[in-house]
Scaffold this active site. Structure first.
Site, short mmCIF file in Angstrom:
data_model
loop_
_atom_site.label_atom_id
_atom_site.label_comp_id
_atom_site.label_asym_id
_atom_site.label_seq_id
_atom_site.Cartn_x
_atom_site.Cartn_y
_atom_site.Cartn_z
N ARG A 269 0.86 -1.18 0.00
CA ARG A 269 0.00 0.00 0.00
C ARG A 269 0.90 1.23 0.00
O ARG A 269 1.74 1.40 0.88
CB ARG A 269 -0.96 0.00 1.19
CG ARG A 269 -0.32 -0.05 2.56
CD ARG A 269 -1.35 0.22 3.67
NE ARG A 269 -0.81 -0.08 4.98
CZ ARG A 269 -0.06 0.73 5.69
NH1 ARG A 269 0.27 1.91 5.22
NH2 ARG A 269 0.39 0.37 6.89
N HIS A 273 -2.09 3.55 6.37
CA HIS A 273 -3.03 2.47 6.69
C HIS A 273 -4.46 2.96 6.50
O HIS A 273 -5.27 2.32 5.84
CB HIS A 273 -2.80 2.01 8.13
CG HIS A 273 -3.79 1.00 8.60
ND1 HIS A 273 -3.84 -0.28 8.12
CD2 HIS A 273 -4.80 1.11 9.51
CE1 HIS A 273 -4.84 -0.94 8.71
NE2 HIS A 273 -5.41 -0.12 9.55
N TYR A 283 7.55 4.74 9.87
CA TYR A 283 7.97 3.34 9.96
C TYR A 283 8.39 2.75 8.61
O TYR A 283 8.75 1.57 8.53
CB TYR A 283 6.85 2.48 10.58
CG TYR A 283 5.50 2.59 9.89
CD1 TYR A 283 5.18 1.78 8.80
CD2 TYR A 283 4.54 3.49 10.34
CE1 TYR A 283 3.94 1.87 8.18
CE2 TYR A 283 3.31 3.59 9.73
CZ TYR A 283 3.01 2.78 8.65
OH TYR A 283 1.78 2.87 8.04
#
Length: 370
Positions: A269, A273, A283
């Site tokens: 992706r 999120h 991250y």
């Protein structure tokens, strides 16, 4: 003792042998070249163009949905860019009468299955009309609880089997969803009952900020299906043709009465999120993003179709402009839908209201009438 025993008893080696059997199935490489000609699906030129059309359209839908979310015109939204092949090529292998039990990132599949786009926008806003599925559209509202759709799919598929229906129930979750108890319960029940279910794990590498390798010690998620006694496959989720073939094979076996399948699609992706505060730069590195951007599912499929003389810049521009116009019309229709009231929430909850809600209903009804 140790060396002697391992010659006749070596469970670690057995694990290693099983894990090494899961090689990633691929038809188109990152350059759009056919690397597995024997596996090419029997799709017509028109079908190939239609699949590409849906992928391009959905990329624009994702971009516009992110923009609408930032404007405050949508509610909850989970970006889909990077997962078009995984989502739409798997859906392309289905039939109209098949059932889809989506996760919250899987709105594109149910839109292409027949859910009006304006209702998908209302779902994002939490409006009850967004969960009113038209007759004949075999989908359920996207599941917000992580992995819960796996248990539900096992049940729906059992119902299809008992009815003698030549259809399947398909569901999706992410790599994070495969760590949930419902994931294991769902695939185990489906395997034991030999139901016509297809379980897809879209391994987009991160469950919010948790990388896949922290989720599980297993080398692949696909291998987890073996424990449930069901055929399982690891597929290049950025390769539309490979995803289509794997899903079509799973569907064909399911309708023949051979039971469920698990498919792990390796994808990525590009965005966060969800649009609810996640920041992927905390991250993920730009190097990782660039590595996966080079595997873009639309780019490689575009190259493949251009090589066959089936796609060009003009066709893509036409799809993009149509998508923008239809999205504009859909959000306008969503805006015109009467706003949800507290009394709607109360009255939709029960067929017959309990005493305490009857009191609350009258209180809010009086407030709303002013």
């Amino acid at each position: 003792m140790g060396e002697k025993i391992t010659k006749v008893f070596n469970p670690a080696e057995t694990l290693n042998e099983i894990e090494n059997k899961f090689e990633m199935f691929q038809i188109l490489n990152e350059k759009g070249e056919v690397v597995n000609p024997d596996a090419l699906p029997d799709l017509s030129d028109d079908e190939l163009v239609e699949l590409m059309t849906r992928m391009v359209y959905t990329r624009i839908l994702d971009q516009r949905s992110i923009s609408l979310n930032r404007q405050g015109r949508l509610g909850f939204y989970a970006p889909t860019a990077g997962q078009e092949a995984s989502q739409l090529a798997s859906h392309f292998a289905l039939e109209k009468d098949d059932w889809i039990l989506p996760g919250y990132r899987d709105v594109p599949q149910i839109v292409w299955h027949g859910l009006p786009l304006w209702k998908a926008f209302l779902f994002s806003r939490g409006h009850f009309v967004g969960n009113q599925i038209p007759e004949g559209v075999n989908v359920v509202p996207p599941q917000i609880i992580i992995g819960a759709q796996y248990v539900q799919t096992a049940g729906v598929a059992l119902g299809l089997k008992k009815r003698g229906s030549k259809t399947v129930a398909i569901t999706y979750t992410g790599d994070g969803g495969s760590s949930q108890g419902d994931f294991y319960e769902g695939i185990n029940f489906a395997g034991a009952q030999k139901t016509p279910a297809i379980f897809i794990v879209q391994n987009n590498q991160y469950a919010i900020s948790t990388p896949r390798e922290v989720q599980t010690a297993a080398k692949t998620i696909a291998q987890k299906g073996i424990a449930a006694g069901i055929p399982s496959t690891l597929v290049d989720g950025m390769d539309a043709l490979a995803v289509y073939v794997a899903t079509k094979d799973a569907r064909d076996r399911a309708v023949r009465g051979e039971g469920p399948s698990l498919i792990e699609t390796m994808c990525y992706r590009y965005g966060p999120h969800t649009m609810s505060g996640d920041d992927p730069t905390r991250y993920r590195t730009s190097d990782i993003d660039n590595e996966w951007a080079a595997k873009d599912p639309i780019v490689r499929f575009r190259i493949f179709l251009e090589g066959k003389g089936l796609w060009n810049e003009q066709k893509e521009t036409e799809v993009i402009e149509r998508a923008k116009e239809e999205i504009k019309e859909a959000i306008k229709k969503a805006d015109e839908t009467p706003k949800q009231k507290v009394t709607d929430l109360i009255s939709n909850m029960f067929e017959e209201l309990p005493h305490n809600l009857k009191e609350q209903y009258e209180i809010y009804k009086a407030k709303e009438s002013k």
